[in-house]
Design a protein around this motif. Sequence first.
Motif, PDB file in Angstrom:
ATOM      1  N   GLY A   1      -5.279  15.468 -10.141  1.00 33.02           N
ATOM      2  CA  GLY A   1      -5.394  16.562  -9.185  1.00 33.02           C
ATOM      3  C   GLY A   1      -6.765  16.718  -8.570  1.00 33.02           C
ATOM      4  O   GLY A   1      -7.006  17.644  -7.797  1.00 33.02           O
ATOM      5  N   ALA A   2      -7.691  15.809  -8.895  1.00 32.79           N
ATOM      6  CA  ALA A   2      -9.019  15.864  -8.280  1.00 32.79           C
ATOM      7  C   ALA A   2      -8.916  15.625  -6.776  1.00 32.79           C
ATOM      8  O   ALA A   2      -9.752  16.091  -5.999  1.00 32.79           O
ATOM      9  CB  ALA A   2      -9.944  14.832  -8.920  1.00 32.79           C
ATOM     10  N   ALA A   3      -7.890  14.892  -6.371  1.00 31.45           N
ATOM     11  CA  ALA A   3      -7.565  14.706  -4.950  1.00 31.45           C
ATOM     12  C   ALA A   3      -6.077  14.949  -4.785  1.00 31.45           C
ATOM     13  O   ALA A   3      -5.275  14.517  -5.615  1.00 31.45           O
ATOM     14  CB  ALA A   3      -7.936  13.300  -4.488  1.00 31.45           C
ATOM     15  N   GLU A   4      -5.703  15.661  -3.724  1.00 29.23           N
ATOM     16  CA  GLU A   4      -4.281  15.976  -3.528  1.00 29.23           C
ATOM     17  C   GLU A   4      -3.430  14.746  -3.254  1.00 29.23           C
ATOM     18  O   GLU A   4      -2.248  14.706  -3.583  1.00 29.23           O
ATOM     19  CB  GLU A   4      -4.103  16.963  -2.370  1.00 29.23           C
ATOM     20  N   LEU A   5      -4.039  13.735  -2.637  1.00 29.32           N
ATOM     21  CA  LEU A   5      -3.311  12.525  -2.285  1.00 29.32           C
ATOM     22  C   LEU A   5      -4.304  11.391  -2.096  1.00 29.32           C
ATOM     23  O   LEU A   5      -5.525  11.594  -2.122  1.00 29.32           O
ATOM     24  CB  LEU A   5      -2.475  12.723  -1.011  1.00 29.32           C
TER      25      LEU A   5
ATOM     26  N   SER B   1       6.987   9.068  -9.956  1.00 29.15           N
ATOM     27  CA  SER B   1       6.675  10.500 -10.005  1.00 29.15           C
ATOM     28  C   SER B   1       5.923  10.892  -8.751  1.00 29.15           C
ATOM     29  O   SER B   1       5.416  10.048  -8.015  1.00 29.15           O
ATOM     30  CB  SER B   1       5.827  10.818 -11.238  1.00 29.15           C
ATOM     31  N   GLY B   2       5.851  12.197  -8.497  1.00 32.51           N
ATOM     32  CA  GLY B   2       5.136  12.686  -7.332  1.00 32.51           C
ATOM     33  C   GLY B   2       5.873  12.377  -6.042  1.00 32.51           C
ATOM     34  O   GLY B   2       7.102  12.304  -6.003  1.00 32.51           O
ATOM     35  N   SER B   3       5.105  12.191  -4.974  1.00 30.59           N
ATOM     36  CA  SER B   3       5.680  11.893  -3.665  1.00 30.59           C
ATOM     37  C   SER B   3       4.856  10.809  -2.999  1.00 30.59           C
ATOM     38  O   SER B   3       3.636  10.717  -3.210  1.00 30.59           O
ATOM     39  CB  SER B   3       5.696  13.153  -2.786  1.00 30.59           C
ATOM     40  N   GLY B   4       5.518   9.973  -2.209  1.00 28.47           N
ATOM     41  CA  GLY B   4       4.770   8.873  -1.613  1.00 28.47           C
ATOM     42  C   GLY B   4       5.402   8.326  -0.354  1.00 28.47           C
ATOM     43  O   GLY B   4       6.581   8.545  -0.067  1.00 28.47           O
ATOM     44  N   TRP B   5       4.586   7.598   0.375  1.00 28.89           N
ATOM     45  CA  TRP B   5       4.993   6.913   1.600  1.00 28.89           C
ATOM     46  C   TRP B   5       4.536   5.471   1.501  1.00 28.89           C
ATOM     47  O   TRP B   5       3.339   5.209   1.385  1.00 28.89           O
ATOM     48  CB  TRP B   5       4.354   7.598   2.806  1.00 28.89           C
TER      49      TRP B   5
ATOM     50  N   LEU C   1       0.838  -1.192   0.000  1.00 28.55           N
ATOM     51  CA  LEU C   1       0.000   0.000   0.000  1.00 28.55           C
ATOM     52  C   LEU C   1       0.878   1.249   0.000  1.00 28.55           C
ATOM     53  O   LEU C   1       1.880   1.319   0.711  1.00 28.55           O
ATOM     54  CB  LEU C   1      -0.902  -0.004   1.239  1.00 28.55           C
ATOM     55  N   LEU C   2       0.473   2.233  -0.790  1.00 28.78           N
ATOM     56  CA  LEU C   2       1.235   3.480  -0.908  1.00 28.78           C
ATOM     57  C   LEU C   2       0.321   4.680  -0.724  1.00 28.78           C
ATOM     58  O   LEU C   2      -0.751   4.750  -1.333  1.00 28.78           O
ATOM     59  CB  LEU C   2       1.888   3.552  -2.298  1.00 28.78           C
ATOM     60  N   LEU C   3       0.723   5.610   0.127  1.00 29.58           N
ATOM     61  CA  LEU C   3       0.063   6.916   0.193  1.00 29.58           C
ATOM     62  C   LEU C   3       0.785   7.793  -0.810  1.00 29.58           C
ATOM     63  O   LEU C   3       1.999   8.014  -0.686  1.00 29.58           O
ATOM     64  CB  LEU C   3       0.170   7.510   1.599  1.00 29.58           C
ATOM     65  N   TRP C   4       0.059   8.293  -1.809  1.00 30.83           N
ATOM     66  CA  TRP C   4       0.729   8.923  -2.956  1.00 30.83           C
ATOM     67  C   TRP C   4       0.067  10.240  -3.357  1.00 30.83           C
ATOM     68  O   TRP C   4      -1.148  10.411  -3.198  1.00 30.83           O
ATOM     69  CB  TRP C   4       0.721   7.966  -4.136  1.00 30.83           C
ATOM     70  N   SER C   5       0.888  11.143  -3.858  1.00 27.46           N
ATOM     71  CA  SER C   5       0.409  12.387  -4.452  1.00 27.46           C
ATOM     72  C   SER C   5       1.163  12.624  -5.755  1.00 27.46           C
ATOM     73  O   SER C   5       2.349  12.283  -5.860  1.00 27.46           O
ATOM     74  CB  SER C   5       0.651  13.579  -3.514  1.00 27.46           C
ATOM     75  N   ALA C   6       0.475  13.174  -6.745  1.00 27.25           N
ATOM     76  CA  ALA C   6       1.142  13.511  -8.006  1.00 27.25           C
ATOM     77  C   ALA C   6       2.069  14.708  -7.820  1.00 27.25           C
ATOM     78  O   ALA C   6       2.965  14.942  -8.637  1.00 27.25           O
ATOM     79  CB  ALA C   6       0.099  13.824  -9.081  1.00 27.25           C
ATOM     80  N   ASN C   7       1.868  15.444  -6.737  1.00 24.67           N
ATOM     81  CA  ASN C   7       2.706  16.602  -6.418  1.00 24.67           C
ATOM     82  C   ASN C   7       3.909  16.127  -5.600  1.00 24.67           C
ATOM     83  O   ASN C   7       3.744  15.532  -4.526  1.00 24.67           O
ATOM     84  CB  ASN C   7       1.899  17.618  -5.614  1.00 24.67           C
ATOM     85  N   PRO C   8       5.121  16.385  -6.048  1.00 26.91           N
ATOM     86  CA  PRO C   8       6.318  15.895  -5.334  1.00 26.91           C
ATOM     87  C   PRO C   8       6.518  16.508  -3.946  1.00 26.91           C
ATOM     88  O   PRO C   8       7.362  16.033  -3.178  1.00 26.91           O
ATOM     89  CB  PRO C   8       7.470  16.267  -6.272  1.00 26.91           C
ATOM     90  N   LYS C   9       5.753  17.528  -3.593  1.00 30.29           N
ATOM     91  CA  LYS C   9       5.951  18.204  -2.312  1.00 30.29           C
ATOM     92  C   LYS C   9       4.868  17.894  -1.275  1.00 30.29           C
ATOM     93  O   LYS C   9       4.907  18.446  -0.169  1.00 30.29           O
ATOM     94  CB  LYS C   9       6.011  19.716  -2.538  1.00 30.29           C
ATOM     95  N   VAL C  10       3.935  17.022  -1.590  1.00 25.68           N
ATOM     96  CA  VAL C  10       2.795  16.819  -0.690  1.00 25.68           C
ATOM     97  C   VAL C  10       3.029  15.754   0.375  1.00 25.68           C
ATOM     98  O   VAL C  10       2.880  15.996   1.574  1.00 25.68           O
ATOM     99  CB  VAL C  10       1.515  16.489  -1.507  1.00 25.68           C
ATOM    100  N   VAL C  11       3.395  14.541  -0.037  1.00 21.46           N
ATOM    101  CA  VAL C  11       3.510  13.428   0.910  1.00 21.46           C
ATOM    102  C   VAL C  11       4.937  13.311   1.434  1.00 21.46           C
ATOM    103  O   VAL C  11       5.886  13.183   0.651  1.00 21.46           O
ATOM    104  CB  VAL C  11       3.066  12.100   0.263  1.00 21.46           C
TER     105      VAL C  11
END
Length: 248
Positions: free
Chosen positions: A174-178, A194-198, A102-112
């Motif tokens: 981008g409909a959801a930030e993460l 791509s983006g940022s994730g945990w 499981l990954l918590l993910w955002s397309a934005n590299p600065k969010v997660v």
Amino acid sequence: MKRLSLLLTALLVSGGALADEVQVAVAANFTGPIQVIANLFERDTGHKLVASYGATGKFYAQINNGAPFEVLLSADDETPARMIKEGSAVAGSNFTYAIGKLLLWSANPKVVDSKGEILKKGGFKHLALANPKGAPYGAAGMQTMTKLGVVDAIKPLIVQGENISQTHQFISTGAAELGFVAYSQVIKNGQIGSGSGWIVPANLYDPIRQDAVILAKGKDKPAAVALLNYLKGDKAKAVIKSFGYELP
């Protein structure tokens, strides 16, 4: 020479006659791997894999309503076991082909952040999650938030996807930030592409053991049996591992 030529021709014809296609219901998180495996499978066996992608829970309902699937590649191990018990799948054919992450993910590299602290800090408007009633990765996301003690605060912010593919789309557009997705959906060259994730620690959710099973319509069908055997082989395992899954 003429007799040898005739014999080879006969063997080729009989081999072609044995080639078949298998209708496979594939959990959406496994889309990337099965597309690679399908090509290898057809090349190595002559059988053609025809895949449909979606949420495991929806496939369960469709199969019970007569959908023509012959193999299920589930996103959990409970659904195949249940179908065997109910008589809609072949007893003894089920096995775990992959263990998901499981990954918590955002397309934005600065969010997660690298520890998932954003779930506690907040500051986002929407979090995407696959329907936990039909999608095991969605259920794992709910378990994670519950164990972290943030589920009540985040519930009003959830944008629910029908399956993990739609959830990924919500985040990537981008409909959801993460949101919670399968690690296999964003992995590239062994890391988040791509983006940022945990990568959510495995102790925060029940193991996502993904089982394959031959369905009643695929009973005694050579292509269905061949596919499950192929998934147990080294070539398929290498593909599965390359998409970030653990092997059983």
